[in-house]
Design an enzyme around this catalytic site. Structure first.
Site, PDB file in Angstrom:
ATOM      1  N   ASP A 253       0.847  -1.185   0.000  1.00  0.00           N
ATOM      2  CA  ASP A 253       0.000   0.000   0.000  1.00  0.00           C
ATOM      3  C   ASP A 253       0.890   1.246   0.000  1.00  0.00           C
ATOM      4  O   ASP A 253       1.686   1.436   0.904  1.00  0.00           O
ATOM      5  CB  ASP A 253      -0.880  -0.056   1.267  1.00  0.00           C
ATOM      6  CG  ASP A 253      -1.757   1.163   1.400  1.00  0.00           C
ATOM      7  OD1 ASP A 253      -2.388   1.520   0.402  1.00  0.00           O
ATOM      8  OD2 ASP A 253      -1.808   1.746   2.484  1.00  0.00           O
TER       9      ASP A 253
ATOM     10  N   THR B 209      -3.174   5.049  -3.856  1.00  0.00           N
ATOM     11  CA  THR B 209      -2.139   5.830  -3.176  1.00  0.00           C
ATOM     12  C   THR B 209      -0.800   5.707  -3.896  1.00  0.00           C
ATOM     13  O   THR B 209      -0.005   6.634  -3.891  1.00  0.00           O
ATOM     14  CB  THR B 209      -1.969   5.355  -1.727  1.00  0.00           C
ATOM     15  OG1 THR B 209      -1.947   3.945  -1.718  1.00  0.00           O
ATOM     16  CG2 THR B 209      -3.121   5.836  -0.892  1.00  0.00           C
ATOM     17  N   THR B 210      -0.560   4.553  -4.521  1.00  0.00           N
ATOM     18  CA  THR B 210       0.683   4.391  -5.285  1.00  0.00           C
ATOM     19  C   THR B 210       0.561   5.165  -6.589  1.00  0.00           C
ATOM     20  O   THR B 210       1.483   5.873  -6.997  1.00  0.00           O
ATOM     21  CB  THR B 210       0.949   2.905  -5.590  1.00  0.00           C
ATOM     22  OG1 THR B 210       0.631   2.137  -4.437  1.00  0.00           O
ATOM     23  CG2 THR B 210       2.384   2.663  -5.955  1.00  0.00           C
TER      24      THR B 210
ATOM     25  N   ASP C 279      -8.724  -0.582   2.503  1.00  0.00           N
ATOM     26  CA  ASP C 279      -8.746  -0.021   1.148  1.00  0.00           C
ATOM     27  C   ASP C 279     -10.021  -0.413   0.414  1.00  0.00           C
ATOM     28  O   ASP C 279     -10.635   0.404  -0.266  1.00  0.00           O
ATOM     29  CB  ASP C 279      -7.528  -0.504   0.347  1.00  0.00           C
ATOM     30  CG  ASP C 279      -6.313   0.367   0.614  1.00  0.00           C
ATOM     31  OD1 ASP C 279      -6.405   1.183   1.544  1.00  0.00           O
ATOM     32  OD2 ASP C 279      -5.308   0.244  -0.084  1.00  0.00           O
TER      33      ASP C 279
END
Length: 533
Positions: free
Chosen positions: A66, A99-100, A401
């Site tokens: 994550d 998020t990446t 998530d």
């Protein structure tokens, strides 16, 4: 001789010398540092991305995929690189997933900005063009999106499993995705569907078993034992539950005082008084028909003593002690009862009712389950299991998530294809738009369009495919009008991604692009770093 010559130069008003080199250096340093952070998480993008093993200073080990978690744990010192960490945090709060992606896009934009800066374009011009391009990009994405109904459970499960597929626990996505959907749908209030508070979903982690044993409990789960002192009960049907915040133990003096007892009879009297005091309390509790007590942890003195536990067991009252202060709100909301702060207020109407309260053995420990709650509040409890702590923590993060993804869908009910399809389509449409624009703007927008290709490129690279062939083929497909063509990582080729059920909420893509652009514009406009000692 040389020194006066220089000073003469300086003094003449016409030829003033301005040092621009430093500003460029600072910008360059900022962009390089931020790109280094982006490259660190780049390899963990997508379903075939690698995982990072983070070893903290305290010797704790975290294995995760994550982006937000990785960046959070990285001790980044350079101020511009810190902005990227903040960026992934804000994406985590807005959308929960991607998020990446957001960091990778920011890194690619910064790379393009370096090229534009070295061509001599002014930072402000680049910054404004980026803003225009990102606004246009959001419009293009919204036009591509497919509306989804909340009653359409299958679409929700698809998007949740897409989010889970890039995680360490991806093999369990068939189990965790429906679980996440059910959990969110059970806490959504039909009157206010756009407000989903994820604090209403409690995730209890318990070591032992495998992730397969994860389940959603309609009710409450406490990660502690029932107090067994002097034969306490472990199971109670038709429970009347009271949540109390006072102590069932003999009162203490307020200040540190010592009482001198000189005589045995006085000693007995003290003990007798204590016993009567506790018995009086327990009789009051028993009189209301209460048979399950949840006792809040107390700092000042013991919430319960052995003596009071003994009497409670005799009165056939099941006791769960040391309930955390933070959980009280969740518990009272679930049980639909009120916390009782004083024995005088112990009334029947403040209690909750449940069909069954029992202690269950789970793995090496035990948990208390409360099921069949009458008029249960809109909450859900998920019991996550795992073979070791690392898997457990990662399952918890992945589940979070997935819950966020569904929350996004509930807020903004549109789906969009995954697998690099939206990025390539954006790149194509912005490229076409750049040709219409005049001057520097067109040039900058074209760079923005090129930067977006980093997502499909990285997806292909992480999956071990040939990125150049794949991206070229993708462009070709999109030029022929196949909007939803994307990279199918499992088959290693390009297919229609919507049919393959790889979907994500629109909010994830739009917020990724707007946040990344915002961050890059900030970094561009910084021309000096001033350290204050």
């Amino acid at each position: 001789m040389a020194a006066p010559a220089v000073s003469q130069l300086r003094s003449s008003k016409t030829e003033s010398y301005v040092d621009n080199k430093r500003k460029e250096d600072v910008r360059q340093a900022n962009i390089t540092a931020a790109r280094a952070v982006a490259d660190a998480v780049r390899t963990s993008l997508g379903p075939k991305g690698m995982d990072k093993m983070i070893s903290t200073a305290s010797g704790e080990v975290i294995i995760t995929n994550d982006g937000a978690t990785i960046l959070n744990q990285m001790g980044v010192l350079q101020p511009a690189a810190k902005m990227l960490v903040e960026l992934s945090k804000s994406q985590d709060t807005t959308a929960g997933d991607g998020t990446t992606t957001v960091v990778v896009i920011a890194g690619a934009l910064l790379k393009q900005c370096l090229l534009l800066l070295s061509s001599g374009i002014h930072p402000t011009v680049i910054s404004d063009s980026l803003h225009k391009a990102s606004v246009k990009a959001v419009d293009v994405l919204t036009a591509m999106a497919v509306p989804v109904e909340l009653s359409d459970r299958e679409s929700l499960v698809k998007s949740a499993s897409t989010s889970l597929n890039s995680k360490v626990v991806s093999q369990y996505s068939t189990l965790l995705a429906p679980l996440a959907v059910d959990a969110v749908l059970s806490v959504v209030d039909p009157a206010k569907p756009d407000l989903v508070d994820l604090r209403d979903i409690k995730i209890v982690k318990k070591l032992g078993g495998t992730v397969d044993d994860t389940e959603m409990v309609k009710g409450l789960v406490f990660d502690k034992k029932v107090s067994h002192a002097s034969g306490g009960l472990t199971r109670m049907e038709n429970a009347k539950i009271a949540v109390i915040q006072f102590q069932i133990s003999p009162p203490k003096t307020d200040i540190e005082q010592s009482i001198v007892v000189s005589d045995y009879t006085q000693m007995d009297r003290i003990l007798k008084e204590e016993r009567n005091y506790i018995l009086g309390m327990i009789k009051k509790i028993k009189a209301t028909g209460c048979n399950v007590l949840l006792i809040q942890k107390s700092i000042l003195r013991d919430a319960v003593t052995d003596l009071s536990l003994h009497y409670l067991a005799k009165a056939k009252i099941l006791v769960v002690k040391d309930v955390e202060r933070d959980d009280i709100e969740f518990i009272t909301k679930t049980l639909n009862c009120l916390p009782i702060a004083n024995i005088e207020h112990f009334k029947e109407e403040k209690m909750g009712y449940a069909d069954l309260v029992e202690e269950v053995s789970v793995g090496e420990g035990k948990i208390v389950k409360i099921t069949g709650i009458r008029d249960m509040g809109r909450t859900a409890t998920v019991l996550v299991r795992g073979s070791n702590q690392l898997v457990l923590d990662e399952a918890d993060r992945s589940l979070h998530d997935a819950l966020c993804v569904i929350r996004c869908l509930v807020n903004k009910q549109f789906l969009i294809a995954g697998g690099g399809a939206p990025e390539i389509e954006l790149s194509r449409q912005l490229g076409a738009w750049a040709k219409v624009l005049h001057g520097m703007e067109g040039y900058c927008v074209r760079s923005f369009a090129e930067a977006l290709e980093v997502i499909p490129y990285t997806l292909a690279e992480n999956a071990g495919l040939n990125p150049i062939t794949i991206v070229t083929e993708l462009r070709n497909r999109h030029a022929q009008g196949e909007i939803n063509a994307g990279i199918n990582v499992r088959k290693g080729q390009i297919t229609n991604i919507l049919e393959e059920n790889v979907v994500q909420p629109l909010l994830v893509s739009t917020s990724a692009i707007t946040l990344a652009t915002e961050c890059v514009r900030m970094i561009l406009k910084i021309d000096d770093i001033v350290t204050v000692r």
